[in-house]
Design a protein around this motif. Structure first.
Motif, mmCIF file in Angstrom:
data_model
loop_
_atom_site.group_PDB
_atom_site.id
_atom_site.type_symbol
_atom_site.label_atom_id
_atom_site.label_comp_id
_atom_site.label_asym_id
_atom_site.label_seq_id
_atom_site.Cartn_x
_atom_site.Cartn_y
_atom_site.Cartn_z
ATOM 1 N N ALA A 43 0.781 -1.233 0.000
ATOM 2 C CA ALA A 43 0.000 0.000 0.000
ATOM 3 C C ALA A 43 0.821 1.296 0.000
ATOM 4 N N PRO A 44 1.930 1.414 0.728
ATOM 5 C CA PRO A 44 2.654 2.693 0.734
ATOM 6 C C PRO A 44 3.463 2.989 -0.525
ATOM 7 N N GLN A 45 3.703 1.977 -1.366
ATOM 8 C CA GLN A 45 4.599 2.164 -2.507
ATOM 9 C C GLN A 45 3.870 2.736 -3.734
ATOM 10 N N SER A 46 4.599 3.549 -4.478
ATOM 11 C CA SER A 46 4.134 4.074 -5.767
ATOM 12 C C SER A 46 4.743 3.246 -6.895
ATOM 13 N N ARG A 47 4.362 3.560 -8.124
ATOM 14 C CA ARG A 47 4.983 2.901 -9.285
ATOM 15 C C ARG A 47 6.486 3.118 -9.275
ATOM 16 N N ALA A 48 6.926 4.329 -8.984
ATOM 17 C CA ALA A 48 8.364 4.627 -8.973
ATOM 18 C C ALA A 48 9.074 3.830 -7.889
ATOM 19 N N ASP A 49 8.468 3.720 -6.709
ATOM 20 C CA ASP A 49 9.084 2.967 -5.611
ATOM 21 C C ASP A 49 9.255 1.499 -5.987
ATOM 22 N N VAL A 54 12.245 -3.534 -8.039
ATOM 23 C CA VAL A 54 12.398 -4.596 -9.045
ATOM 24 C C VAL A 54 13.740 -4.474 -9.755
ATOM 25 N N LYS A 55 14.055 -3.273 -10.192
ATOM 26 C CA LYS A 55 15.277 -3.095 -10.984
ATOM 27 C C LYS A 55 16.522 -3.366 -10.145
ATOM 28 N N SER A 56 16.502 -2.979 -8.880
ATOM 29 C CA SER A 56 17.648 -3.243 -8.015
ATOM 30 C C SER A 56 17.819 -4.735 -7.778
ATOM 31 N N PHE A 57 16.725 -5.422 -7.427
ATOM 32 C CA PHE A 57 16.832 -6.851 -7.134
ATOM 33 C C PHE A 57 17.231 -7.638 -8.386
ATOM 34 N N ASP A 94 -0.335 -5.133 -3.180
ATOM 35 C CA ASP A 94 -1.412 -4.146 -3.221
ATOM 36 C C ASP A 94 -1.411 -3.553 -4.626
ATOM 37 N N SER A 95 -2.538 -2.978 -5.027
ATOM 38 C CA SER A 95 -2.611 -2.354 -6.351
ATOM 39 C C SER A 95 -2.170 -0.894 -6.327
ATOM 40 N N ASN A 96 -1.814 -0.351 -5.165
ATOM 41 C CA ASN A 96 -1.410 1.055 -5.104
ATOM 42 C C ASN A 96 -0.221 1.377 -6.005
ATOM 43 N N PRO A 97 0.772 0.480 -6.149
ATOM 44 C CA PRO A 97 1.878 0.800 -7.053
ATOM 45 C C PRO A 97 1.478 1.005 -8.518
ATOM 46 N N LEU A 98 0.240 0.695 -8.869
ATOM 47 C CA LEU A 98 -0.231 0.972 -10.228
ATOM 48 C C LEU A 98 -0.499 2.453 -10.447
ATOM 49 N N ASP A 99 -0.485 3.233 -9.362
ATOM 50 C CA ASP A 99 -0.786 4.678 -9.454
ATOM 51 C C ASP A 99 -2.139 4.943 -10.108
ATOM 52 N N GLY A 100 -3.088 4.033 -9.899
ATOM 53 C CA GLY A 100 -4.442 4.224 -10.411
ATOM 54 C C GLY A 100 -4.630 3.915 -11.885
ATOM 55 N N ASP A 101 -3.615 3.357 -12.536
ATOM 56 C CA ASP A 101 -3.672 3.114 -13.978
ATOM 57 C C ASP A 101 -3.539 1.626 -14.284
ATOM 58 N N PRO A 102 -4.616 0.965 -14.709
ATOM 59 C CA PRO A 102 -4.537 -0.468 -15.019
ATOM 60 C C PRO A 102 -3.487 -0.814 -16.070
ATOM 61 N N ASP A 103 -3.133 0.148 -16.925
ATOM 62 C CA ASP A 103 -2.102 -0.121 -17.932
ATOM 63 C C ASP A 103 -0.758 -0.463 -17.293
ATOM 64 N N ASN A 104 -0.571 -0.074 -16.043
ATOM 65 C CA ASN A 104 0.686 -0.384 -15.361
ATOM 66 C C ASN A 104 0.807 -1.859 -14.992
#
Length: 328
Positions: A43-49, A54-57, A94-104
């Protein structure tokens, strides 16, 4: 002679920091190979977070840890397991990292995310969480997310969702759904555990329930109850098999490789949790080393070799082959 099998670990947690090391994933290494799905946001993470995680791991796996390989396809998982390596996938809690956009969803799929649950404990735009008093189920937006996940090839996950949201997911999805890391409420009455109806609805889609090793969800959270926790995990596996059949149960231990970070996360993001996470004392987990001995426990309880192979990873691998592959 007793055999050993590749393990499919459907959910575990590294610290949610882009500078966190993935070295501890090597604790899942075994000659028969492994698949490990790592959480990259809730829940606290955004798409950028979540992108940074992912990219680091993935970068660490490619450059620093040759035993760990990020994967995109089930064929790659099989190939890596056969070589004794660790196949690495990712999931969103959580779906919060989608930033509200299903395309993500497609964006994260391309990065290696292979499962997502719409809500983490509490209500959001997609639906209700398991800690919500008012359970109104999956929203229209949540159904749009399910449709896009089906289209892209990402597994729909009901863990942390409310009872009605979980049931709605089973109705909405056209592909098998999962509970990546959820135990049975019939054995321990905790809101994070799923009801018989949820378990049966998941199995009805062809899906799999991943039993976790978290003490507060097993009802065995004492710091010295190590063996009892492993046996409780086996209890939930055995009960789930009796309830929905051996083809619909697997492992999603929810192990946190940095328990102190997670306990700090509970303090810093109290709105995502409740006293149902804290009233039994500091959380305890079944560690990877013990999870990798579940075959011994299950064999002692009378499970045959085909059943153990299915529970250890065959069932989740089957669902991944069905869901990750799309017709497009």
């Amino acid at each position: 002679m007793n055999r050993t099998y590749p393990i499919w670990e459907q959910h575990c947690c590294l610290p949610l920091q882009s500078n966190a090391s993935i070295a501890d994933l090597l604790r899942y290494k075994r000659p028969e190979g492994s698949y490990v799905s790592v959480n990259v946001g809730y829940a606290p993470q955004s798409r950028a977070d979540s992108t940074a995680l992912v990219k680091s791991f993935a970068w660490q796996a490619r450059v620093e840890y040759p035993e760990i390989t990020p994967v995109q396809t089930i064929g790659e998982v099989v190939e890596i397991q056969q070589s004794g390596g660790i196949a690495l996938g990712f999931d969103l809690e959580d779906s919060n990292p989608l930033d509200g956009d299903p395309d993500n969803i497609a964006y994260f799929y391309d990065l290696g995310v292979r499962s997502m649950l719409p809500t983490y404990n509490h209500v959001n735009a997609a639906g209700c969480g398991c800690l919500d008093a008012d359970d109104t189920g999956l929203t229209a937006y949540g159904r749009d997310l399910v449709a896009e996940m089906n289209r892209v090839g990402m597994m729909v996950d009901g863990s942390h969702c409310s009872v009605q949201t979980g049931l709605d997911l089973a109705t909405a999805t056209e592909r098998p759904m999962i509970y990546s890391h959820s135990n049975l409420r019939r054995l321990w009455d905790h809101p994070r555990n799923i009801t018989d109806d949820q378990a049966k609805a998941c199995a009805g889609t062809g899906g799999v329930i991943g039993i976790n090793g978290v003490g507060i969800f097993l009802g065995v959270n004492g710091p010295t109850d190590t063996q009892a926790r492993l046996e409780a995990m086996a209890d939930h596996i055995e009960e789930a098999v009796n309830l929905v059949g051996v083809d619909h149960v697997g492992i999603g231990s929810d192990y946190s490789f940095d328990a102190e970070d997670f306990l700090e996360e509970i303090d810093h993001h109290a709105s995502s949790f409740s006293d149902m996470y804290t009233k039994w004392g500091p959380l305890q987990w079944v560690p990877p080393e013990d999870t990798l001995t579940l075959d011994v426990v299950l064999r002692r309880r009378g499970f045959d070799e085909p059943a153990i192979e299915a529970l250890y990873g065959g069932n989740f691998a089957r669902v991944a082959a069905q869901v990750w592959s799309t017709d497009e």
